[in-house]
Design an enzyme around this catalytic site. Structure first.
Site, PDB file in Angstrom:
ATOM      1  N   LYS A 117       5.732  21.614-110.089  1.00 33.94           N
ATOM      2  CA  LYS A 117       7.012  21.592-109.978  1.00 33.94           C
ATOM      3  C   LYS A 117       7.165  22.774-108.864  1.00 33.94           C
ATOM      4  CE  LYS A 117       8.138  20.090-114.539  1.00 33.94           C
ATOM      5  NZ  LYS A 117       8.780  20.446-115.857  1.00 33.94           N
TER       6      LYS A 117
ATOM      7  N   SER B 246       5.933  18.286-118.336  1.00 33.71           N
ATOM      8  CA  SER B 246       5.698  19.720-118.465  1.00 33.71           C
ATOM      9  C   SER B 246       4.618  20.282-117.746  1.00 33.71           C
ATOM     10  CB  SER B 246       5.883  19.773-119.991  1.00 33.71           C
ATOM     11  OG  SER B 246       5.502  21.270-120.079  1.00 33.71           O
ATOM     12  N   ALA B 247       4.660  21.444-117.220  1.00 32.34           N
ATOM     13  CA  ALA B 247       3.542  22.318-116.649  1.00 32.34           C
ATOM     14  C   ALA B 247       2.544  22.573-117.633  1.00 32.34           C
ATOM     15  CB  ALA B 247       4.111  23.492-115.971  1.00 32.34           C
TER      16      ALA B 247
ATOM     17  N   THR C 214       9.867  27.844-126.493  1.00 33.66           N
ATOM     18  CA  THR C 214       8.553  28.812-126.634  1.00 33.66           C
ATOM     19  C   THR C 214       8.526  29.817-125.332  1.00 33.66           C
ATOM     20  OG1 THR C 214       7.315  27.099-125.133  1.00 33.66           O
ATOM     21  CG2 THR C 214       7.158  26.729-127.624  1.00 33.66           C
TER      22      THR C 214
ATOM     23  N   ASP D 258      11.551  18.143-119.916  1.00 37.69           N
ATOM     24  CA  ASP D 258      10.824  19.359-119.892  1.00 37.69           C
ATOM     25  C   ASP D 258      10.495  19.645-121.272  1.00 37.69           C
ATOM     26  OD1 ASP D 258       9.348  21.438-118.785  1.00 37.69           O
ATOM     27  OD2 ASP D 258      10.996  22.560-119.034  1.00 37.69           O
ATOM     28  N   LEU D 259       9.509  20.496-121.492  1.00 41.11           N
ATOM     29  CA  LEU D 259       9.326  21.218-122.972  1.00 41.11           C
ATOM     30  C   LEU D 259       9.823  22.378-123.170  1.00 41.11           C
ATOM     31  CD1 LEU D 259       7.850  20.512-125.603  1.00 41.11           C
ATOM     32  CD2 LEU D 259       5.733  21.752-124.659  1.00 41.11           C
ATOM     33  N   ASP D 260       9.311  23.314-122.602  1.00 34.61           N
ATOM     34  CA  ASP D 260       9.865  24.816-122.862  1.00 34.61           C
ATOM     35  C   ASP D 260      11.287  25.007-122.553  1.00 34.61           C
ATOM     36  OD1 ASP D 260       7.296  25.174-123.771  1.00 34.61           O
ATOM     37  OD2 ASP D 260       6.465  26.079-121.984  1.00 34.61           O
TER      38      ASP D 260
ATOM     39  N   LYS E 241       9.145  30.775-115.038  1.00 29.76           N
ATOM     40  CA  LYS E 241       9.562  29.419-115.697  1.00 29.76           C
ATOM     41  C   LYS E 241       9.179  28.082-115.095  1.00 29.76           C
ATOM     42  CE  LYS E 241      13.638  30.133-118.579  1.00 29.76           C
ATOM     43  NZ  LYS E 241      15.134  29.759-118.739  1.00 29.76           N
TER      44      LYS E 241
ATOM     45  N   GLU F 140      16.081  19.518-117.762  1.00 30.04           N
ATOM     46  CA  GLU F 140      15.214  20.631-117.129  1.00 30.04           C
ATOM     47  C   GLU F 140      16.163  21.911-117.396  1.00 30.04           C
ATOM     48  OE1 GLU F 140      12.638  22.011-115.917  1.00 30.04           O
ATOM     49  OE2 GLU F 140      11.305  20.199-115.600  1.00 30.04           O
ATOM     50  N   ASP F 141      15.376  22.992-117.697  1.00 31.46           N
ATOM     51  CA  ASP F 141      16.109  24.346-117.840  1.00 31.46           C
ATOM     52  C   ASP F 141      15.596  25.157-116.849  1.00 31.46           C
ATOM     53  OD1 ASP F 141      13.386  24.628-118.844  1.00 31.46           O
ATOM     54  OD2 ASP F 141      14.168  26.706-119.682  1.00 31.46           O
TER      55      ASP F 141
END
Length: 219
Positions: A146, A115-116, A18, A10-12, A46, A170-171
């Site tokens: 997701k 990522s979304a 971010t 995932d990105l964020d 999130k 993933e966070d």
């Protein structure tokens, strides 16, 4: 025992933080509509898409908008968010991430992003990490958000890797659920008390090595 052939991130909150930019931009949108958005309420956003996030915020504020107004507000929010992201530098990459990705590359493990976000490429470019990712599955490609497994199944397919040979980082709870639904090992980045469905949970990449991942995968 299947081997790890691909890692999907995932990105964020995993590669870069971010989340604070999202919060600033969403809170401004709420303020413009006459109410406030707390950090606790922001947690509900999130890992989900922009329009889903907007619907949650409107419900919090008890505000109803036409579909056209929703699109306009979401566009304004995204513009604010990107303005903040444009201030980012490679120093904004979360601790240990670059070293961990270097370890994966050295071990010939494929790397992808799931990522979304619709701004993933812009952000990766700002932090000088675009070249690490062999595929980017983002909000511009997926049709299901997701916790649906689509994003990670697409990533594994792009990398020509089976789900059982893939690991997801993933966070967000929805992201962990997405990884598990895809049949992949889920590594939670954050708190064990929150990411209860993850196979393993680590606070970040600062002290996390490829050897630790391989050990967890074997278990």
């Amino acid at each position: 025992m299947p081997a790890i052939k691909a890692c999907l991130f995932d990105l964020d909150g995993v590669i870069v933080d971010t989340a604070r930019f999202h919060y600033i931009a969403w809170r401004q949108l709420a303020n413009d509509l006459g109410f406030d958005l707390s950090e606790e309420e922001n947690e509900k956003l999130k890992g989900i898409s922009r329009m889903e996030s907007l619907e949650i915020i409107l419900a919090i504020g008890g505000v109803e908008l036409s579909e056209e107004e929703k699109s306009e507000r979401a566009a304004v929010k995204n513009t604010r968010y990107l303005e903040l992201c444009m201030q980012m530098t490679p120093d904004d990459t979360l601790p240990g991430v670059r070293r961990f990705l270097d370890e994966l590359k050295s071990a010939s493990i494929k790397i992808g992003l799931g990522s979304a976000s619709k701004n993933a490429k812009v952000i990766l470019d700002r932090i000088d990490m675009l070249s690490y990712f062999e595929t980017i599955v983002d909000g511009n490609r997926v049709t299901k958000g997701k916790p649906d497994p689509q994003v990670f199944l697409m990533g594994a397919a792009d990398l020509q890797t089976l789900p059982e040979n893939s690991v997801v980082f993933e966070d967000a709870v929805a992201g962990v659920q997405s990884a598990k639904a895809a049949g992949m090992l889920a590594v939670g980045i954050g708190e064990k008390s929150v990411l209860t469905e993850a196979d393993i949970v680590v606070p970040g990449f600062r002290d996390f090595q490829l050897a630790d991942l391989l050990e967890a995968f074997e278990k």
